[in-house]
Design an enzyme around this catalytic site. Structure first.
Site, PDB file in Angstrom:
ATOM      1  N   ALA A   1     -16.431  99.165 -27.537  1.00 29.12           N
ATOM      2  CA  ALA A   1     -15.659  99.590 -26.366  1.00 29.12           C
ATOM      3  C   ALA A   1     -15.249 101.046 -26.458  1.00 29.12           C
ATOM      4  O   ALA A   1     -14.394 101.407 -27.276  1.00 29.12           O
ATOM      5  CB  ALA A   1     -14.417  98.715 -26.232  1.00 29.12           C
TER       6      ALA A   1
ATOM      7  N   GLU B   1     -25.009 102.621 -21.660  1.00 30.25           N
ATOM      8  CA  GLU B   1     -25.193 103.464 -22.863  1.00 30.25           C
ATOM      9  C   GLU B   1     -25.624 104.875 -22.483  1.00 30.25           C
ATOM     10  O   GLU B   1     -26.460 105.490 -23.143  1.00 30.25           O
ATOM     11  CB  GLU B   1     -26.160 102.815 -23.844  1.00 30.25           C
ATOM     12  CG  GLU B   1     -25.421 101.834 -24.708  1.00 30.25           C
ATOM     13  CD  GLU B   1     -26.189 101.379 -25.911  1.00 30.25           C
ATOM     14  OE1 GLU B   1     -26.754 102.225 -26.621  1.00 30.25           O
ATOM     15  OE2 GLU B   1     -26.191 100.163 -26.127  1.00 30.25           O
TER      16      GLU B   1
END
Ligand code: FAD
Length: 383
Positions: free
Chosen positions: A122, A363
């Protein structure tokens, strides 16, 4: 094409392939419909030892690396990109500990993760997406603990993982250099789950908010034992997990190609299989070329990471971009080849098209990846 895989890599790939065909294929449509997290599949992957393929042997893993992780992710996603992501996100949560953890942290957490406990990572917050270092979550040292406050969003495996690698600011004035990473366990007082997202694709994967309210995390859970290294741990992790997103996209694209070839062989129009029409053949050929080029680059990036090549940012980003753009194109073409049936939920390619989209976004979006590649090129550090 065999890509000179070792015998162990072939075994890992074949085990994952069999598992995907036998266990995942029968339930993928229902998991997509219900959005239920595939707990049973993840447990079986743990029992088979596949959760630990990239974890060192001394901590109970198989001792492989990014290449082994990519082979498993590709095979799982070839059948179900969503359940495959639930597996891949564990790597994202685990690599900060493998790469940056202290000996004690590795000893405490890696055997559990190798045995099948789920992990998550996270960093993202409402204002910190592409601008990933703009983290507002705070971690303040208080005696033998850090007190965490803040909210993370869009966290894959959020609410189902047991172990979280969480980035928070220990010195907010220092920007990226003021970030630190912590291991936070599910059930820690002050740590709860907020909104669970309702998504276009990857529907059985949980994407959740993580909420920290005066959450006391033991000081020994500061990854690496040093403040200020959270962003470095994150970037080193992304260099290794972006080929993993590439493998996810590659798997989805390869699965869509499998379905397209099979359908084109059997669907008859004008008294002949549609595979006999050149317009369809050319599409299939282009799809195969794109899939194979993606595979070559994903494997190259994975091998560069495993070989300890110093700067792999450019090749990791290239693998992610090429494979995810390929997944979007190939799955869209697969829907086209299946015609009206391709648009229906009864056939798997519409799900593949929905699952593919996210690989261009998370990502680091593909725009951000291109900025990384350009920056490495201009600095002269791309190769
Ligand atoms: C399903 C899902 C799962 C996720 N899982 C995780 C997870 O497990 N852990 C985690 O920490 N995060 C996770 N994320 C967050 C993900 O990495 C971010 O969503 C992503 O990095 C993009 O950030 P953003 O959504 O805030 O988009 P924004 O940053 O707001 O971007 C919006 C648009 O602007 C473009 N843009 C932004 N800045 C620039 C720039 N400088 N130059 C050019 N274009 C730019 C982007 O490319 C994009 O097209 C997940 C997200 C989703 C949707």
């Amino acid at each position: 094409m065999e890509y000179f895989l070792t015998e162990t890599q072939k075994e890992v790939r074949d085990l994952a392939r069999r598992f995907a065909q036998e266990k995942m294929k029968p339930v993928r449509a229902e998991l997509d419909r219900s959005g239920e997290f595939p707990h049973a599949l993840m447990k079986e992957l743990g029992d088979l030892g596949l959760m630990g393929v990239y974890i060192p042997e001394e901590y109970g893993g198989l001792g492989g690396g990014i290449m082994e992780m990519c082979l498993v992710v590709e095979e799982l996603c070839r059948v179900d990109g969503a359940a495959g992501l639930c597996y891949a996100a564990c790597g994202l949560g685990t690599f900060p500990i493998i790469l940056g953890g202290t000996g004690e942290q590795k000893q405490q957490y890696l055997p559990r993760l190798a045995a099948g406990e789920l992990a998550a990572f996270a960093i993202t917050e409402a204002q910190a997406g592409s601008d990933a270092s703009n983290v507002k979550a705070r971690a303040v040292k208080d005696g033998d603990a850090y007190v965490l406050n803040g909210t993370k969003q869009f966290i894959t495996n959020g609410s189902v993982a047991k172990v979280y690698s969480v980035v928070a600011a220990t010195s907010p004035a220092r920007g990226a250099r003021g970030l630190s990473a912590f291991i936070v366990e599910d059930g820690t007082p002050g740590f709860s789950y907020g909104k669970i997202e309702d998504k276009m694709g990857i529907r059985c994967s949980k994407t959740s908010e993580l909420v920290f309210e005066n959450c006391r995390v033991p000081a020994q859970n500061l990854i690496g034992g040093r403040e200020g290294y959270g962003f470095i741990h994150t970037m080193k992790t992304f260099d290794r997990t972006r080929p993993g997103v590439g493998a996810q996209a590659l798997g989805i694209a390869a699965g869509a190609l499998d379905e397209s070839v099979e359908y084109a062989r059997t669907r008859v129009q004008f008294d002949q299989p549609i595979a006999s029409f050149q317009a369809v053949q050319l599409m299939l050929a282009d799809m195969a070329i794109a899939v194979e080029s993606s595979r070559a680059l994903v494997y190259e990036a994975a091998r560069a990471a495993d070989a300890g090549v110093k700067n792999i940012s450019a090749v990791a980003s290239m693998a992610k971009v090429l494979a995810s753009d390929t997944a979007m194109k190939v799955t869209t073409d697969a829907v086209q080849i299946l015609g009206g049936y391709g648009y229906m939920r009864e056939y798997p390619v519409e799900k593949m098209m929905r699952d593919a989209k996210i690989t261009q976004i998370y990502e680091g979006t593909n725009q951000i990846q291109r900025l990384v590649i350009a920056s490495e090129l201009i600095k002269g550090t791309a190769w």
